[in-house]
Write a protein that holds these residues in place. Sequence first.
Motif, PDB file in Angstrom:
ATOM      1  N   UNK A 250      89.114  18.038 -53.102  1.00  0.00           N
ATOM      2  CA  UNK A 250      88.902  19.150 -54.030  1.00  0.00           C
ATOM      3  C   UNK A 250      87.577  18.988 -54.767  1.00  0.00           C
ATOM      4  N   UNK A 251      86.686  19.981 -54.615  1.00  0.00           N
ATOM      5  CA  UNK A 251      85.332  19.884 -55.161  1.00  0.00           C
ATOM      6  C   UNK A 251      85.230  20.689 -56.454  1.00  0.00           C
ATOM      7  N   UNK A 252      85.584  20.032 -57.556  1.00  0.00           N
ATOM      8  CA  UNK A 252      85.575  20.693 -58.851  1.00  0.00           C
ATOM      9  C   UNK A 252      84.177  20.817 -59.448  1.00  0.00           C
ATOM     10  N   UNK A 253      83.258  19.951 -59.057  1.00  0.00           N
ATOM     11  CA  UNK A 253      81.952  19.897 -59.710  1.00  0.00           C
ATOM     12  C   UNK A 253      80.845  19.803 -58.672  1.00  0.00           C
ATOM     13  N   UNK A 254      79.815  20.655 -58.842  1.00  0.00           N
ATOM     14  CA  UNK A 254      78.683  20.703 -57.933  1.00  0.00           C
ATOM     15  C   UNK A 254      77.399  20.668 -58.757  1.00  0.00           C
ATOM     16  N   UNK A 255      76.384  19.943 -58.256  1.00  0.00           N
ATOM     17  CA  UNK A 255      75.047  19.951 -58.855  1.00  0.00           C
ATOM     18  C   UNK A 255      74.028  20.042 -57.739  1.00  0.00           C
ATOM     19  N   UNK A 256      72.882  20.624 -58.039  1.00  0.00           N
ATOM     20  CA  UNK A 256      71.810  20.750 -57.053  1.00  0.00           C
ATOM     21  C   UNK A 256      70.533  20.163 -57.627  1.00  0.00           C
TER      22      UNK A 256
ATOM     23  N   UNK B 182      86.841  14.289 -61.852  1.00  0.00           N
ATOM     24  CA  UNK B 182      85.827  14.855 -62.737  1.00  0.00           C
ATOM     25  C   UNK B 182      85.662  16.330 -62.438  1.00  0.00           C
ATOM     26  N   UNK B 183      85.640  17.135 -63.500  1.00  0.00           N
ATOM     27  CA  UNK B 183      85.385  18.560 -63.341  1.00  0.00           C
ATOM     28  C   UNK B 183      83.974  18.923 -63.767  1.00  0.00           C
ATOM     29  N   UNK B 184      83.136  17.930 -63.981  1.00  0.00           N
ATOM     30  CA  UNK B 184      81.747  18.179 -64.329  1.00  0.00           C
ATOM     31  C   UNK B 184      80.861  17.120 -63.712  1.00  0.00           C
ATOM     32  N   UNK B 185      79.618  17.493 -63.449  1.00  0.00           N
ATOM     33  CA  UNK B 185      78.615  16.556 -62.972  1.00  0.00           C
ATOM     34  C   UNK B 185      77.265  17.017 -63.475  1.00  0.00           C
ATOM     35  N   UNK B 186      76.419  16.070 -63.864  1.00  0.00           N
ATOM     36  CA  UNK B 186      75.079  16.390 -64.342  1.00  0.00           C
ATOM     37  C   UNK B 186      74.107  15.351 -63.811  1.00  0.00           C
TER      38      UNK B 186
END
Length: 293
Positions: A141-147, A180-184
């Motif tokens: 499950x991919x809750x958090x994405x960053x580019x 984790x539901x966030x990533x930075x």
Amino acid sequence: MTSAASWRTRTAARTAVHTAAVLLTALTVAGLAGTAASAAAVPVVTCPSSSCTSLVTGLGEPVDAAYDTGDNAYLTYQNGELRTVNLVTGARSTVATGLGNLRGIALDGTGSAYVGDFDGNLREVDLATGQQRLLASGLGALHAIAHSGTTIYATGGSGKLYEVKESGTVRVVASGLGLSQGIAVDGRGGAYTADMFTGRILRTDLTTGATRTVATQFYEPTSISVATDGQVYFAVGNEVTRLNPDTGVGTQIASVRGLNFFAFKLDRNGNAYTTQVTGTGSLWKIANLVPRR
């Protein structure tokens, strides 16, 4: 595994109970003792107010959102829709459908969105045409994405941090990170995540995969952001904490009242944006949550 939507629909009463507990808990940061500010010293942001305004309503139940520099929000939904809404005019449209049970989203700034779903698929969506391309699958499950640059970073329920190139090449950067539901991404070769199960704030070296615990003892931390001041910002319930990742000192900077289960993303000017699934679904702006320096 609890879905992202279920976390977002916790009752305000339960949030208030845990918020009170958090305010009485000392911050244990990377082996250092950082003391939380007292409840009386934490500025209160009331919603609605002049500093916290509802921009758009009637959005239904968005799971996650990303924001561009043209006052547009892009919203993911569990029914597989990616929608956009203009924050000034309120104009809205559906960008694409059939994207799976959507969770996290990130924009690349050049016309594409990267979306993850609950079944572990990562897709690229052309924001102009709605065309989609499957980049990777089987990631959990991919809750958090960053580019960043030509690379997508994704995490969620599997406890792994993935690096996915725009070509589709996948590398596991690190594992054991929890949910984790966030990533930075911090621009210095690191990524921050927040383990909702153990209350850890983690920094992972994106080259080596080495992970260190930056802070602990936070109840279900969310909304990891790295602001232009280099500090890390996240929420615990409706309380916002600023964390200095170098010194390990955490300080509560705001208590947001009137929004249920507060989760936010920051823009470059320090404004925070959050979606609410209560009522008909709305999108809010908190001006200058991070004071300019």
